[in-house]
Write an enzyme that holds these catalytic residues in place. Structure first.
Site, PDB file in Angstrom:
ATOM      1  N   HIS A   1      81.028  12.220   5.223  1.00 54.02           N
ATOM      2  CA  HIS A   1      79.757  12.897   5.806  1.00 54.02           C
ATOM      3  C   HIS A   1      80.050  14.244   6.689  1.00 54.02           C
ATOM      4  O   HIS A   1      81.212  14.232   7.371  1.00 54.02           O
ATOM      5  CB  HIS A   1      78.957  12.281   6.636  1.00 54.02           C
ATOM      6  CG  HIS A   1      77.535  12.429   6.930  1.00 54.02           C
ATOM      7  ND1 HIS A   1      76.962  13.349   7.868  1.00 54.02           N
ATOM      8  CD2 HIS A   1      76.165  12.085   6.174  1.00 54.02           C
ATOM      9  CE1 HIS A   1      76.031  13.916   7.528  1.00 54.02           C
ATOM     10  NE2 HIS A   1      75.380  13.143   6.774  1.00 54.02           N
TER      11      HIS A   1
ATOM     12  N   ASP B   1      74.519   6.323   1.561  1.00 53.08           N
ATOM     13  CA  ASP B   1      74.211   5.884   0.070  1.00 53.08           C
ATOM     14  C   ASP B   1      74.973   5.071  -0.528  1.00 53.08           C
ATOM     15  O   ASP B   1      74.893   4.606  -1.556  1.00 53.08           O
ATOM     16  CB  ASP B   1      74.656   7.393  -0.907  1.00 53.08           C
ATOM     17  CG  ASP B   1      73.482   8.642  -0.506  1.00 53.08           C
ATOM     18  OD1 ASP B   1      72.162   7.944  -0.248  1.00 53.08           O
ATOM     19  OD2 ASP B   1      73.760   9.693  -0.123  1.00 53.08           O
TER      20      ASP B   1
HETATM   21  N1  CMC Z   1      86.402  11.133  -1.512  1.00 53.29           N
HETATM   22  C1  CMC Z   1      87.388  11.950  -1.425  1.00 53.29           C
HETATM   23  N2  CMC Z   1      88.008  12.711  -0.565  1.00 53.29           N
HETATM   24  C2  CMC Z   1      86.829  13.343   0.191  1.00 53.29           C
HETATM   25  C3  CMC Z   1      85.284  12.619   0.359  1.00 53.29           C
HETATM   26  C4  CMC Z   1      85.334  11.688  -0.776  1.00 53.29           C
HETATM   27  N3  CMC Z   1      84.135  11.100  -0.858  1.00 53.29           N
HETATM   28  N4  CMC Z   1      84.874  13.576   0.991  1.00 53.29           N
HETATM   29  C5  CMC Z   1      85.638  14.286   1.562  1.00 53.29           C
HETATM   30  N5  CMC Z   1      86.636  14.317   1.240  1.00 53.29           N
HETATM   31  C6  CMC Z   1      87.789  14.917   1.635  1.00 53.29           C
HETATM   32  C7  CMC Z   1      87.946  16.386   1.208  1.00 53.29           C
HETATM   33  O1  CMC Z   1      88.613  16.499  -0.159  1.00 53.29           O
HETATM   34  C8  CMC Z   1      88.570  16.970   1.979  1.00 53.29           C
HETATM   35  O2  CMC Z   1      90.130  16.853   2.159  1.00 53.29           O
HETATM   36  P1  CMC Z   1      90.877  18.077   2.523  1.00 53.29           P
HETATM   37  O3  CMC Z   1      90.644  18.271   3.797  1.00 53.29           O
HETATM   38  O4  CMC Z   1      92.403  17.520   2.321  1.00 53.29           O
HETATM   39  O5  CMC Z   1      90.687  19.119   1.547  1.00 53.29           O
HETATM   40  C9  CMC Z   1      88.162  16.343   3.455  1.00 53.29           C
HETATM   41  O6  CMC Z   1      87.809  15.125   3.177  1.00 53.29           O
HETATM   42  C10 CMC Z   1      86.831  17.224   4.011  1.00 53.29           C
HETATM   43  O7  CMC Z   1      85.957  17.108   3.226  1.00 53.29           O
HETATM   44  P2  CMC Z   1      84.776  18.415   2.985  1.00 53.29           P
HETATM   45  O8  CMC Z   1      84.574  18.251   1.506  1.00 53.29           O
HETATM   46  O9  CMC Z   1      85.438  19.557   3.560  1.00 53.29           O
HETATM   47  O10 CMC Z   1      83.631  17.795   3.773  1.00 53.29           O
HETATM   48  P3  CMC Z   1      82.252  18.207   3.869  1.00 53.29           P
HETATM   49  O11 CMC Z   1      81.676  17.886   5.105  1.00 53.29           O
HETATM   50  O12 CMC Z   1      82.151  19.591   3.285  1.00 53.29           O
HETATM   51  O13 CMC Z   1      81.441  17.463   2.790  1.00 53.29           O
HETATM   52  C11 CMC Z   1      80.445  15.412   1.537  1.00 53.29           C
HETATM   53  C12 CMC Z   1      80.786  16.105   3.011  1.00 53.29           C
HETATM   54  C13 CMC Z   1      79.259  14.273   2.007  1.00 53.29           C
HETATM   55  C14 CMC Z   1      79.728  16.299   0.786  1.00 53.29           C
HETATM   56  C15 CMC Z   1      81.593  14.789   1.182  1.00 53.29           C
HETATM   57  O14 CMC Z   1      82.082  13.972   2.173  1.00 53.29           O
HETATM   58  C16 CMC Z   1      81.425  14.215  -0.140  1.00 53.29           C
HETATM   59  O15 CMC Z   1      81.644  14.892  -1.178  1.00 53.29           O
HETATM   60  N6  CMC Z   1      81.192  12.825  -0.305  1.00 53.29           N
HETATM   61  C17 CMC Z   1      80.831  12.080  -1.557  1.00 53.29           C
HETATM   62  C18 CMC Z   1      79.394  12.464  -1.780  1.00 53.29           C
HETATM   63  C19 CMC Z   1      78.397  11.901  -0.764  1.00 53.29           C
HETATM   64  O16 CMC Z   1      78.541  10.480  -0.751  1.00 53.29           O
HETATM   65  N7  CMC Z   1      77.337  12.355  -0.584  1.00 53.29           N
HETATM   66  C20 CMC Z   1      76.444  11.811   0.208  1.00 53.29           C
HETATM   67  C21 CMC Z   1      76.416  12.393   1.608  1.00 53.29           C
HETATM   68  S1  CMC Z   1      75.339  11.436   2.925  1.00 53.29           S
HETATM   69  C22 CMC Z   1      73.944  11.630   2.364  1.00 53.29           C
HETATM   70  C23 CMC Z   1      73.064  13.094   2.110  1.00 53.29           C
HETATM   71  O17 CMC Z   1      73.347  13.740   3.024  1.00 53.29           O
HETATM   72  O18 CMC Z   1      72.641  13.080   1.109  1.00 53.29           O
END
Ligand code: CMC
Length: 433
Positions: free
Chosen positions: A310, A367
């Site tokens: 998140h 989720d």
């Molecule tokens: N699986 C694997 N790696 C992950 C994941 C994941 N689910 N989430 C984040 N990471 C890694 C990402 O690759 C990055 O690694 P590095 O620092 O080595 O490059 C690090 O963790 C930080 O991730 P980010 O993409 O910079 O984080 P963000 O804040 O931009 O993204 C997120 C947040 C929710 C989009 C992401 O965690 C994600 O894609 N999660 C899976 C999709 C998901 O479950 N979404 C629902 C979110 S909660 C309900 C809502 O808001 O709708």
């Protein structure tokens, strides 16, 4: 940039010149450096891709502390609201900044009941989507179209807002249930005045002329809890979309329709559907957890653990904790044994022990387990994100209203750093190589 402790200002030094910037403080101690005059005073903009550190507004609706796992609507802890309230009480709270008393709740119920029907002409819209159309695209189109049938929001949108809000909150569940019935080719089931908000929705979804549906209080309670937990989440992607679109002066229906489209994405609300797809994939692959954990960690592989991570929560998602417990409870009550629940539990356990997920503070989010509850109560997977939209609607409306009521609101218009070609001479067609 350093923040001074003595006063509410911060100093920014650019090219040896010090600029003083005001600090804005929230009621819970959060603080922001106000850079709204930065461009005028310094010639610089700020750059923050993905808005990781950018506040787009001040808001009095939802408070969250991502380090402590705190979430409150209008000051009330999410745990208490999810445990003690009906979804429509929470909707009222978000819209009016007060929990309704019995009379106010009754009046709100009457409004919801009054607006539950959909204009019969709109029912023909459903016939023109292909049978496998996405329920999210249908929802967004239908909500957008409401403004043509219920155009009260004219010159003074705020005056009619309570009516329009009730209309939207009531009709969205009719639209969602009708789109499901239409996708099955089944007769529509109309709303009933004797049922609760959630009971009505379930009945419209599952009642059939040949097999009447019994509205079970445990199922109503589970759905009620899920909708409350999704009702608002401050400036997330879809809410920011609603605000941005609304800031151009567009009507509430169109703004909400835009929010529905933002929610659709698998990184946002679409994750609840993606989680089930992922768990099914692992199940079909003989529970090969290692393979999918490695895929999620591989930077050359777009696969991610859906339902994990998140932007704001760094320790745990309080909604996820409540949902996990609710999931165990409802499966037991319904006597449902879902192999995907075991897979989810094992996957969570493995990920939470893995350095990659620990280092990056990646935990199950709202989720991760919600889809298993939806499955248990009969909601088809392709409608999970529609369910999220039903829950989030009061939050979107409250945020739109707050923005509209704020005389300081300006049209949302981010800046950019241009990285394209410098100015070049135009070449007529016949001279181009
Ligand atoms: N699986 C694997 N790696 C992950 C994941 C994941 N689910 N989430 C984040 N990471 C890694 C990402 O690759 C990055 O690694 P590095 O620092 O080595 O490059 C690090 O963790 C930080 O991730 P980010 O993409 O910079 O984080 P963000 O804040 O931009 O993204 C997120 C947040 C929710 C989009 C992401 O965690 C994600 O894609 N999660 C899976 C999709 C998901 O479950 N979404 C629902 C979110 S909660 C309900 C809502 O808001 O709708």
């Amino acid at each position: 940039m350093t923040k001074t402790t003595a006063s509410d200002t911060a100093q920014l030094i650019i090219d040896g010149k010090t600029h003083t910037l005001p600090i804005v403080r929230g009621t819970e101690g959060d603080a922001a450096i106000d850079i709204s005059n930065l461009l005028r005073d310094t010639g610089y903009i700020t750059l923050d891709t993905g808005y990781k550190n950018t506040g787009s507004c001040s808001s009095a609706i939802t408070y969250l502390d991502g380090n402590k796992g705190i979430l409150r609507y209008r000051g009330y802890p999410i745990e208490e609201l999810a445990d003690k309230c009906a979804f429509i009480e929470v909707a009222y709270l978000l819209l009016h900044n007060k929990l309704p008393n019995s009379r106010e709740l009754e009046d709100f119920k009457v409004l919801l009941e009054r607006f539950a029907l959909l204009h019969e002409d709109m029912i023909h819209f459903f016939d023109h989507f292909p049978p496998n159309a996405s329920p999210m695209s249908i929802l967004s189109v239908m909500v957008n179209s409401l403004c043509n049938y219920y155009p009260e929001m004219g010159d003074d949108p705020l005056q009619d807002l309570n009516i329009t809000a009730a209309r939207l909150i009531s009709k969205i569940r009719t639209i969602a249930a009708f789109s499901y019935k239409k996708s099955l080719g089944h007769p529509l089931v109309y709303p009933r005045a004797d049922l609760s908000y959630c009971g009505n929705f379930l009945n419209m979804m599952f009642d059939k002329p040949v097999k009447p549906y019994t509205v079970r209080p445990e199922v109503v309670a589970a759905l009620n809890k899920l909708l409350i937990l999704h009702a608002d989440h401050e400036q997330n992607c879809s809410t920011s979309t609603v605000r941005l679109v609304g800031s151009a002066g567009v009507n509430l229906y169109a703004s909400i329709s835009a929010g529905i489209n933002a929610l659709w994405g698998p990184l946002h609300g679409g994750a609840n559907e993606a989680v089930i797809d992922m768990l099914e994939l692992i199940y079909a692959d003989d529970n090969n957890f290692e393979k999918y954990i490695n895929k999620a960690k591989d930077k050359n592989d777009p696969f991610r653990l859906s339902g994990f991570g998140h932007r704001v929560y760094r320790t745990f998602d309080p909604r996820g904790t409540i949902i996990k417990k609710a999931c165990d409870e409802i499966l037991e009550v319904l006597n449902v044994s879902d192999p995907l629940l075991d897979i989810a539990r094992q996957l969570e356990e493995i990920a939470l022990r893995d350095e990659y997920f620990i280092e990056r503070n990646l935990y199950p989010n709202v989720d991760f387990y919600s889809g298993i509850i939806y499955r248990a109560i009969g909601i088809p997977t392709n409608m999970f994100t529609v369910m999220f939209a039903l829950g989030r609607l009061p939050g979107w409306i409250a945020q739109w209203k707050e923005q509209r009521e704020d005389p300081g609101t300006r049209i949302g218009r981010p800046r950019q750093v241009y990285t394209g070609e410098p100015a070049r001479k135009f070449v007529p067609l016949e001279e181009r190589t």
